[in-house]
Design a protein around this motif. Sequence first.
Motif, short mmCIF file in Angstrom:
data_model
loop_
_atom_site.label_atom_id
_atom_site.label_comp_id
_atom_site.label_asym_id
_atom_site.label_seq_id
_atom_site.Cartn_x
_atom_site.Cartn_y
_atom_site.Cartn_z
N PRO A 1 -1.12 8.28 -2.21
CA PRO A 1 -2.33 8.67 -1.49
C PRO A 1 -2.17 8.86 0.01
CG PRO A 1 -2.33 6.33 -1.79
CD PRO A 1 -1.09 6.86 -2.47
N TYR A 2 -0.99 8.59 0.53
CA TYR A 2 -0.78 8.60 1.98
C TYR A 2 0.65 9.04 2.23
CZ TYR A 2 -1.75 6.88 6.73
OH TYR A 2 -1.99 6.79 8.09
N LEU B 1 4.65 4.28 4.03
CA LEU B 1 3.42 3.54 3.77
C LEU B 1 2.76 4.04 2.50
CD1 LEU B 1 1.32 1.42 4.49
CD2 LEU B 1 0.28 3.08 6.06
N GLY B 2 2.76 5.34 2.28
CA GLY B 2 2.19 5.89 1.05
C GLY B 2 2.91 5.39 -0.19
N GLN B 3 4.24 5.30 -0.11
CA GLN B 3 5.02 4.78 -1.24
C GLN B 3 4.69 3.30 -1.48
OE1 GLN B 3 6.88 6.52 -3.36
NE2 GLN B 3 6.38 8.38 -2.23
N GLN B 4 4.53 2.55 -0.39
CA GLN B 4 4.19 1.13 -0.51
C GLN B 4 2.80 0.97 -1.16
OE1 GLN B 4 4.00 -0.94 3.24
NE2 GLN B 4 3.76 -2.94 2.26
N LEU C 1 -6.69 3.67 12.58
CA LEU C 1 -7.01 3.65 11.15
C LEU C 1 -5.81 3.20 10.32
CD1 LEU C 1 -9.22 6.85 10.86
CD2 LEU C 1 -9.96 4.47 10.56
N GLU C 2 -4.61 3.62 10.70
CA GLU C 2 -3.43 3.20 9.95
C GLU C 2 -3.20 1.70 10.10
OE1 GLU C 2 1.31 3.93 9.96
OE2 GLU C 2 0.05 5.74 9.76
N ALA C 3 -3.39 1.17 11.29
CA ALA C 3 -3.26 -0.27 11.50
C ALA C 3 -4.29 -1.03 10.67
CB ALA C 3 -3.40 -0.60 12.98
N LEU D 1 -5.28 -3.66 3.27
CA LEU D 1 -4.64 -3.69 1.96
C LEU D 1 -3.59 -4.79 1.82
CD1 LEU D 1 -4.23 0.11 1.19
CD2 LEU D 1 -5.95 -1.48 0.28
N PHE D 2 -2.91 -5.13 2.91
CA PHE D 2 -1.77 -6.03 2.78
C PHE D 2 -1.88 -7.31 3.59
CE2 PHE D 2 -0.08 -1.67 2.17
CZ PHE D 2 0.19 -1.78 0.82
N GLY D 3 -2.84 -7.40 4.50
CA GLY D 3 -2.89 -8.57 5.36
C GLY D 3 -4.24 -9.23 5.46
N GLY D 4 -5.12 -8.99 4.53
CA GLY D 4 -6.44 -9.60 4.58
C GLY D 4 -7.48 -8.65 5.12
#
Length: 92
Positions: free
Chosen positions: A21-22, A26-29, A66-68, A74-77
């Motif tokens: 989706p990205y 980051l998209g792969q993650q 927005l990326e931050a 998604l990954f840090g709360g």
Amino acid sequence: MPRTVFCQYEKKETEGLDYVPYPGELGQQIFANVGKAGWAAWLAQQTMLINENRLSPRTPKDRAFLEAELRKFLFGGETDKPAGYVAPGDEA
């Protein structure tokens, strides 16, 4: 049979996304570690952030913000709501 992943957002095994989706790493993650419900939750959060903060996804500064927020969400709360934000239906 749908692809399943352990969703880092929901903290459970769930149906995975159908596509990356990205862009980039980051998209792969996201594709490997976030389910459909987690991604849908991010899209709602992103819309709220764009509207409440009057962001433009065209500007590099706003895209970086927005990326931050995407990484944190998604990954840090959870991320913080914008100052003065009132959820729909909570208006007094």
